[in-house]
Structures are given as structure tokens and as C-alpha cells.
Design a protein around this motif. Structure first.
Motif: not given
Length: 100
Positions: A37, A40, A88-89, A92
Motif C-alpha cells: 500500500v 502504491c 491491498k486493493n 487502497i
């Protein structure tokens, strides 16, 4: 720690606080997710780990009852809070959705 912590969470950029414990298996599983994260989002977020065993007053103040607990702060306010593993996604997306 508490004074420094309160200064950190008052930033105008999001601050994700990961309340953990050394003995916690799921906390260890979240560590690489948080690293991804950070990779990103880069400088758009601060990620901070707090060991609940070493910072019991802080954990109590934010009603942390289980670990891992993630709390997203911005401008000193809680924007989002969740406990347990999160991928993770999804993490985020939640960070982006809840920032000012």
C-alpha cells in the motif's frame, strides 16, 4: 508517545495506524500488505505501526479490542476503522474514498 502520536495524526494527509502485537499472526500477515500500500500511495499517506502491548493507553483511547486494527486519521479525525485482515486493493480503495 501520545503527544507525538497526536501531532502525527493531525497531518492534512491521511495517516493509517496499524495497531499490532508481536505475538499476533494476522498482524504479521498484514505487514507485507501495508508495505505494498505504501509503495502504491507513496508520499500521499503515512503508515504507522503501534504495538498495543507497549502502548496500552493509546490502544485503550482508540478502543482497540483486537489486533490488527487499522484506523485512518486525517486532520486528527478518525475517517475509517476496521479490524482483521484486509487485502491491498480494498485497503487502497478505502483510504482514497475516506480522505478529504
Amino acid at each position: 508517545m501520545s503527544k507525538k502520536f497526536s501531532e502525527i495524526i493531525k497531518q492534512d494527509k491521511p495517516v493509517l495506524v496499524d495497531f499490532i502485537a508481536e505475538w499476533c499472526g494476522p498482524c504479521k500477515m498484514m505487514s507485507p500488505v501495508l508495505k505494498e500500500v505504501k509503495e502504491c500511495l507513496g508520499d500521499r499517506i503515512t503508515i504507522l505501526k503501534i504495538d498495543v502491548d507497549k502502548n496500552q493507553a493509546l490502544a485503550s483511547e482508540y478502543n482497540v479490542r483486537s489486533v490488527p486494527t487499522l484506523i485512518l486519521f486525517q486532520d486528527g479525525l478518525i475517517k475509517w476503522k476496521e479490524f482483521g485482515l484486509i487485502e491491498k486493493n480494498e485497503l487502497i480503495e478505502k483510504i482514497i474514498r475516506h480522505q478529504n
